[in-house]
Scaffold this motif. Structure first.
Motif, PDB file in Angstrom:
ATOM      1  N   MET A 109       0.806  -1.218   0.000  1.00 15.03           N
ATOM      2  CA  MET A 109       0.000   0.000   0.000  1.00 15.03           C
ATOM      3  C   MET A 109       0.840   1.269   0.000  1.00 15.03           C
ATOM      4  N   PHE A 110       1.876   1.295   0.847  1.00 16.15           N
ATOM      5  CA  PHE A 110       2.556   2.555   1.136  1.00 16.15           C
ATOM      6  C   PHE A 110       3.999   2.653   0.654  1.00 16.15           C
ATOM      7  N   GLU A 111       4.599   1.528   0.243  1.00 16.45           N
ATOM      8  CA  GLU A 111       6.021   1.572  -0.094  1.00 16.45           C
ATOM      9  C   GLU A 111       6.357   0.950  -1.441  1.00 16.45           C
ATOM     10  N   SER A 112       5.361   0.555  -2.189  1.00 14.91           N
ATOM     11  CA  SER A 112       5.620  -0.130  -3.458  1.00 14.91           C
ATOM     12  C   SER A 112       5.723   0.819  -4.639  1.00 14.91           C
ATOM     13  N   GLY A 113       5.289   2.057  -4.457  1.00 16.01           N
ATOM     14  CA  GLY A 113       5.264   2.996  -5.575  1.00 16.01           C
ATOM     15  C   GLY A 113       4.065   2.827  -6.482  1.00 16.01           C
ATOM     16  N   ILE A 114       3.156   1.912  -6.131  1.00 18.53           N
ATOM     17  CA  ILE A 114       1.943   1.710  -6.926  1.00 18.53           C
ATOM     18  C   ILE A 114       0.945   2.826  -6.616  1.00 18.53           C
ATOM     19  N   SER A 115       0.496   3.530  -7.628  1.00 20.10           N
ATOM     20  CA  SER A 115      -0.475   4.604  -7.435  1.00 20.10           C
ATOM     21  C   SER A 115      -1.826   4.030  -7.025  1.00 20.10           C
ATOM     22  N   ILE A 116      -2.492   4.718  -6.105  1.00 16.64           N
ATOM     23  CA  ILE A 116      -3.830   4.254  -5.732  1.00 16.64           C
ATOM     24  C   ILE A 116      -4.821   4.454  -6.874  1.00 16.64           C
ATOM     25  N   GLN A 117      -4.427   5.187  -7.899  1.00 15.88           N
ATOM     26  CA  GLN A 117      -5.291   5.379  -9.064  1.00 15.88           C
ATOM     27  C   GLN A 117      -5.047   4.316 -10.135  1.00 15.88           C
ATOM     28  N   ARG A 118      -4.226   3.334  -9.831  1.00 14.24           N
ATOM     29  CA  ARG A 118      -3.910   2.328 -10.858  1.00 14.24           C
ATOM     30  C   ARG A 118      -5.154   1.587 -11.325  1.00 14.24           C
ATOM     31  N   THR A 119      -6.053   1.284 -10.383  1.00 16.97           N
ATOM     32  CA  THR A 119      -7.321   0.665 -10.753  1.00 16.97           C
ATOM     33  C   THR A 119      -8.441   1.364  -9.997  1.00 16.97           C
ATOM     34  N   PRO A 120      -9.648   1.393 -10.557  1.00 20.83           N
ATOM     35  CA  PRO A 120     -10.776   1.996  -9.834  1.00 20.83           C
ATOM     36  C   PRO A 120     -11.038   1.308  -8.496  1.00 20.83           C
ATOM     37  N   GLU A 121     -10.847   0.001  -8.454  1.00 18.07           N
ATOM     38  CA  GLU A 121     -11.106  -0.743  -7.215  1.00 18.07           C
ATOM     39  C   GLU A 121     -10.109  -0.364  -6.125  1.00 18.07           C
ATOM     40  N   LEU A 122      -8.847  -0.174  -6.504  1.00 21.07           N
ATOM     41  CA  LEU A 122      -7.839   0.247  -5.536  1.00 21.07           C
ATOM     42  C   LEU A 122      -8.142   1.654  -5.038  1.00 21.07           C
ATOM     43  N   ALA A 123      -8.492   2.549  -5.935  1.00 21.32           N
ATOM     44  CA  ALA A 123      -8.814   3.922  -5.538  1.00 21.32           C
ATOM     45  C   ALA A 123     -10.013   3.960  -4.594  1.00 21.32           C
ATOM     46  N   GLN A 124     -11.015   3.137  -4.871  1.00 22.28           N
ATOM     47  CA  GLN A 124     -12.209   3.106  -4.026  1.00 22.28           C
ATOM     48  C   GLN A 124     -11.882   2.582  -2.634  1.00 22.28           C
ATOM     49  N   ALA A 125     -11.069   1.545  -2.556  1.00 20.23           N
ATOM     50  CA  ALA A 125     -10.708   0.985  -1.252  1.00 20.23           C
ATOM     51  C   ALA A 125      -9.886   1.979  -0.442  1.00 20.23           C
ATOM     52  N   ALA A 126      -8.942   2.662  -1.094  1.00 25.61           N
ATOM     53  CA  ALA A 126      -8.128   3.662  -0.405  1.00 25.61           C
ATOM     54  C   ALA A 126      -8.989   4.815   0.077  1.00 25.61           C
ATOM     55  N   ALA A 127      -9.948   5.228  -0.742  1.00 29.13           N
ATOM     56  CA  ALA A 127     -10.825   6.332  -0.364  1.00 29.13           C
ATOM     57  C   ALA A 127     -11.678   5.975   0.844  1.00 29.13           C
ATOM     58  N   ARG A 128     -12.076   4.714   0.937  1.00 24.87           N
ATOM     59  CA  ARG A 128     -12.897   4.296   2.086  1.00 24.87           C
ATOM     60  C   ARG A 128     -12.104   4.402   3.379  1.00 24.87           C
ATOM     61  N   ALA A 129     -10.829   4.010   3.346  1.00 23.43           N
ATOM     62  CA  ALA A 129      -9.993   4.116   4.539  1.00 23.43           C
ATOM     63  C   ALA A 129      -9.776   5.578   4.908  1.00 23.43           C
ATOM     64  N   THR A 130      -9.491   6.410   3.909  1.00 22.01           N
ATOM     65  CA  THR A 130      -9.267   7.827   4.170  1.00 22.01           C
ATOM     66  C   THR A 130     -10.517   8.481   4.731  1.00 22.01           C
ATOM     67  N   ALA A 131     -11.682   8.069   4.252  1.00 18.58           N
ATOM     68  CA  ALA A 131     -12.938   8.669   4.703  1.00 18.58           C
ATOM     69  C   ALA A 131     -13.165   8.446   6.193  1.00 18.58           C
ATOM     70  N   VAL A 132     -12.791   7.272   6.695  1.00 17.00           N
ATOM     71  CA  VAL A 132     -12.945   7.016   8.129  1.00 17.00           C
ATOM     72  C   VAL A 132     -12.079   7.982   8.923  1.00 17.00           C
ATOM     73  N   MET A 133     -10.828   8.158   8.490  1.00 17.63           N
ATOM     74  CA  MET A 133      -9.927   9.048   9.209  1.00 17.63           C
ATOM     75  C   MET A 133     -10.377  10.504   9.105  1.00 17.63           C
ATOM     76  N   GLU A 134     -10.896  10.895   7.947  1.00 23.29           N
ATOM     77  CA  GLU A 134     -11.372  12.271   7.792  1.00 23.29           C
ATOM     78  C   GLU A 134     -12.598  12.531   8.660  1.00 23.29           C
ATOM     79  N   LYS A 135     -13.463  11.531   8.801  1.00 26.41           N
ATOM     80  CA  LYS A 135     -14.615  11.690   9.684  1.00 26.41           C
ATOM     81  C   LYS A 135     -14.158  11.857  11.130  1.00 26.41           C
ATOM     82  N   ALA A 136     -13.171  11.052  11.524  1.00 29.37           N
ATOM     83  CA  ALA A 136     -12.645  11.171  12.882  1.00 29.37           C
ATOM     84  C   ALA A 136     -12.048  12.557  13.105  1.00 29.37           C
ATOM     85  N   ALA A 137     -11.315  13.065  12.114  1.00 28.21           N
ATOM     86  CA  ALA A 137     -10.710  14.389  12.226  1.00 28.21           C
ATOM     87  C   ALA A 137     -11.772  15.473  12.271  1.00 28.21           C
ATOM     88  N   ALA A 138     -12.795  15.360  11.425  1.00 28.59           N
ATOM     89  CA  ALA A 138     -13.858  16.359  11.396  1.00 28.59           C
ATOM     90  C   ALA A 138     -14.624  16.392  12.713  1.00 28.59           C
TER      91      ALA A 138
END
Length: 205
Positions: A109-138
């Motif tokens: 996830m974080f050290e391979s250099g693979i962009s989270i935009q490489r596939t729609p499914e990867l981008a969606q999964a990454a966005a779901r994790a970020t959304a939880v953290m953003e809700k906690a921050a908000a």
């Protein structure tokens, strides 16, 4: 050595599991697709029926990692914490727990250099994790006057960078990087300094 054929289960997932083990052992650039095929007991040609190349295999490992990561963050945040602060701190502990328990996923996830935009499914999964953290921050920063309140995405980026630094320096078990403090204590105190700077928790007396 006799080459065994692949006769069990889901080859696509078996390749992902081999990839995760090799990443954890050697890093994201430490193996080839042919090696992954050999470890799974199949020919390279069989791998190409599921993945166009090594990067696509790592991207799928990263996608699955983000799904696990998002589930852990969501559970930590919603498990009945007594306050927004406690819930936010729980997501930090979940980050450390994930890095320890799922090293192959973490590196993919974080050290391979693979962009989270490489596939729609990867981008969606990454966005779901970020959304939880953003809700906690908000939720945690809602009492800060709007003109002084950092955007949730910036808030998360700061804390994510701090968490990643603690993992890289002190939570991966690398020789020579031991600290007199636990990774959890380092992360909690670092987040505390950040939150005091925002006025979200009172200063130490």
């Amino acid at each position: 050595m006799h080459k065994r054929g692949y006769h069990h289960g889901n080859l696509r997932q078996a390749l992902v599991e081999v990839c995760l083990r090799l990443i954890a052992e050697r890093g994201p650039n430490g193996f080839t697709l042919s090696e992954a095929a050999r470890e799974a007991g199949v020919t390279p040609a069989a791998v190409y029926r599921h993945f166009a190349g090594r990067e696509d295999l790592i991207a799928e490992a990263a996608r699955q990692g983000y799904e696990i990561f998002a589930d852990l963050l969501d559970y930590a945040y919603n498990e009945g914490q007594p306050s927004a602060l406690a819930a936010f701190e729980a997501t930090g502990r979940a980050y450390l727990a994930f890095a320890r328990k799922h090293p192959g996923h973490y590196v993919a996830m974080f050290e391979s250099g693979i962009s989270i935009q490489r596939t729609p499914e990867l981008a969606q999964a990454a966005a779901r994790a970020t959304a939880v953290m953003e809700k906690a921050a908000a939720d945690l920063s809602r009492h800060i006057p709007p003109e002084k309140r950092p955007p949730p995405s910036m808030f998360v980026a700061h804390v994510w960078a701090l968490s990643h630094g603690v993992v890289e320096l002190f939570a991966r078990g690398v020789p020579g990087t031991r600290s007199p403090f636990s990774p959890e204590a380092l992360l909690e105190s670092g987040i505390g300094v950040y939150l005091r700077g925002l006025g979200l928790i009172p200063p130490d007396i």
